[in-house]
Design a protein around this motif. Sequence first.
Motif, short mmCIF file in Angstrom:
data_model
loop_
_atom_site.label_atom_id
_atom_site.label_comp_id
_atom_site.label_asym_id
_atom_site.label_seq_id
_atom_site.Cartn_x
_atom_site.Cartn_y
_atom_site.Cartn_z
N PHE A 197 0.69 -1.27 -0.05
CA PHE A 197 0.18 0.10 -0.10
C PHE A 197 0.93 1.24 -0.34
O PHE A 197 1.42 1.17 1.27
N GLN A 198 0.60 1.93 -1.34
CA GLN A 198 1.56 2.85 -1.25
C GLN A 198 0.44 4.34 -0.52
O GLN A 198 -0.63 4.51 -1.15
N ILE A 199 1.00 5.18 0.32
CA ILE A 199 0.86 5.89 1.17
C ILE A 199 0.72 7.36 1.28
O ILE A 199 0.89 8.56 0.90
N ALA A 200 2.63 7.64 0.08
CA ALA A 200 3.08 8.88 -0.76
C ALA A 200 2.19 9.75 -1.24
O ALA A 200 1.68 10.87 -0.97
N PRO A 201 1.69 8.35 -2.31
CA PRO A 201 0.38 9.82 -3.69
C PRO A 201 -1.00 9.79 -2.66
O PRO A 201 -1.16 10.91 -2.64
N MET A 202 -1.65 9.02 -1.15
CA MET A 202 -2.54 9.09 -1.00
C MET A 202 -2.65 10.52 -0.07
O MET A 202 -3.21 11.32 -0.40
N LEU A 203 -1.05 11.03 0.83
CA LEU A 203 -1.08 11.74 1.40
C LEU A 203 -1.08 13.41 0.37
O LEU A 203 -1.04 14.42 0.70
N ASP A 204 -0.31 13.15 -1.00
CA ASP A 204 -0.15 14.03 -1.73
C ASP A 204 -1.66 14.60 -2.52
O ASP A 204 -1.98 15.48 -2.60
N VAL A 205 -2.68 13.56 -2.69
CA VAL A 205 -3.78 14.30 -2.72
C VAL A 205 -4.35 14.94 -1.25
O VAL A 205 -5.26 15.84 -1.68
N MET A 206 -4.40 14.52 -0.21
CA MET A 206 -5.22 14.63 1.15
C MET A 206 -4.27 16.20 1.22
O MET A 206 -5.34 17.53 1.32
N PHE A 207 -3.16 16.66 1.09
CA PHE A 207 -2.41 17.81 1.08
C PHE A 207 -3.36 18.60 -0.26
O PHE A 207 -2.81 20.06 0.26
N VAL A 208 -3.13 18.00 -1.44
CA VAL A 208 -4.11 19.42 -2.38
C VAL A 208 -5.82 19.63 -2.23
O VAL A 208 -5.93 20.48 -2.36
N LEU A 209 -5.95 18.62 -1.39
CA LEU A 209 -7.47 18.65 -0.85
C LEU A 209 -6.98 19.70 0.25
O LEU A 209 -8.02 20.79 0.82
N MET A 210 -7.02 19.64 1.29
CA MET A 210 -6.65 20.27 2.40
C MET A 210 -6.14 22.32 2.03
O MET A 210 -6.88 22.95 2.06
N LEU A 211 -5.38 22.32 0.73
CA LEU A 211 -4.86 23.35 0.23
C LEU A 211 -6.07 24.25 -0.75
O LEU A 211 -6.22 25.32 -0.24
N PHE A 212 -6.35 23.31 -1.40
CA PHE A 212 -7.74 23.81 -2.12
C PHE A 212 -9.40 24.57 -1.03
O PHE A 212 -9.27 25.62 -0.70
N PHE A 213 -9.03 23.31 -0.13
CA PHE A 213 -10.24 24.11 1.09
C PHE A 213 -9.95 25.09 2.39
O PHE A 213 -10.52 25.84 2.12
N MET A 214 -8.90 25.23 2.48
CA MET A 214 -7.93 26.23 2.56
C MET A 214 -8.37 27.70 2.17
O MET A 214 -8.52 28.70 2.45
N VAL A 215 -8.10 27.17 0.83
CA VAL A 215 -7.92 28.86 -0.33
C VAL A 215 -9.39 29.28 -0.53
O VAL A 215 -9.80 29.98 -0.32
N MET A 216 -10.92 28.19 -0.50
CA MET A 216 -12.07 28.45 -0.44
C MET A 216 -12.11 28.70 0.76
O MET A 216 -14.06 30.02 0.85
N ALA A 217 -11.54 28.81 2.08
CA ALA A 217 -12.68 29.41 2.90
C ALA A 217 -12.28 30.80 3.27
O ALA A 217 -13.31 31.35 3.94
N GLY A 218 -11.66 31.24 3.29
CA GLY A 218 -10.64 32.80 2.96
C GLY A 218 -11.94 33.62 1.88
O GLY A 218 -12.62 34.26 2.36
N SER A 219 -13.02 32.72 0.91
CA SER A 219 -13.57 33.87 0.36
C SER A 219 -15.24 33.69 0.75
O SER A 219 -15.92 33.98 -0.04
N VAL A 220 -15.39 32.89 1.68
CA VAL A 220 -16.64 32.52 1.92
C VAL A 220 -17.52 33.73 3.48
O VAL A 220 -16.42 34.12 3.97
N LYS A 221 -18.53 34.73 3.07
CA LYS A 221 -18.47 35.66 3.66
C LYS A 221 -19.26 35.20 5.02
O LYS A 221 -20.00 34.51 5.29
N ILE A 222 -19.22 35.78 5.84
CA ILE A 222 -20.20 35.90 6.99
C ILE A 222 -20.77 35.95 6.83
O ILE A 222 -20.99 37.02 6.70
N GLU A 223 -22.28 35.14 8.21
CA GLU A 223 -23.55 35.64 8.16
C GLU A 223 -23.34 36.87 8.00
O GLU A 223 -24.15 37.91 7.60
N ARG A 224 -22.82 37.90 9.48
CA ARG A 224 -23.07 38.86 10.53
C ARG A 224 -22.14 40.24 8.90
O ARG A 224 -22.89 41.36 9.09
N GLU A 225 -21.59 39.42 8.03
CA GLU A 225 -21.28 40.96 6.91
C GLU A 225 -22.13 40.86 6.19
O GLU A 225 -22.15 42.16 4.92
#
Length: 152
Positions: free
Chosen positions: A15-43
């Motif tokens: 079982f190769q874990i290195a490609p899975m870690l690469d995919v997880m880091f890309v997904l984590m980076l995507f969600f971190m970038v997208m979280a900054g563009s979401v407006k807070i409800e009170r705004e």
Amino acid sequence: MRHVDLDDQEGYLGFQIAPMLDVMFVLMLFFMVMAGSVKIERELNTKLPGNAPTSESVDFPDEQIVSISANGDVLLNEEPIETAASNKSLPQLSAAMQRLKQNADAARTELLVTLVSEGDTPYSRAIQVLDALALCEVKGVTFSTTDDSVSQ
């Protein structure tokens, strides 16, 4: 020459874990970038519905049903609002109709009232209800009766 015997398990690297870690880091980076563009409800600039006047009239009318029983009780939308022993000026009915009239005016709709009375209702009680509606400047009033002898 030497003969090499290849086993079927030799090509399996596990079982190769290195490609899975690469995919997880890309997904984590995507969600971190997208979280900054979401407006807070009170705004968000939102206005809750209330008694603010509308710019255009609404197509559906606001209809209320006022019923008068044979003993003189007055009901607004099947809820008792005045008893037979109450004041002749019907203060609770007048207050309720005044609020409904203000809401209808704010929504730019016409307040329609259907006055339903039983066949044995005293005329004086119907006149008192009409007087209360006139004080609130309700103009769209229709009459109906629940007398069985009229419908036959």
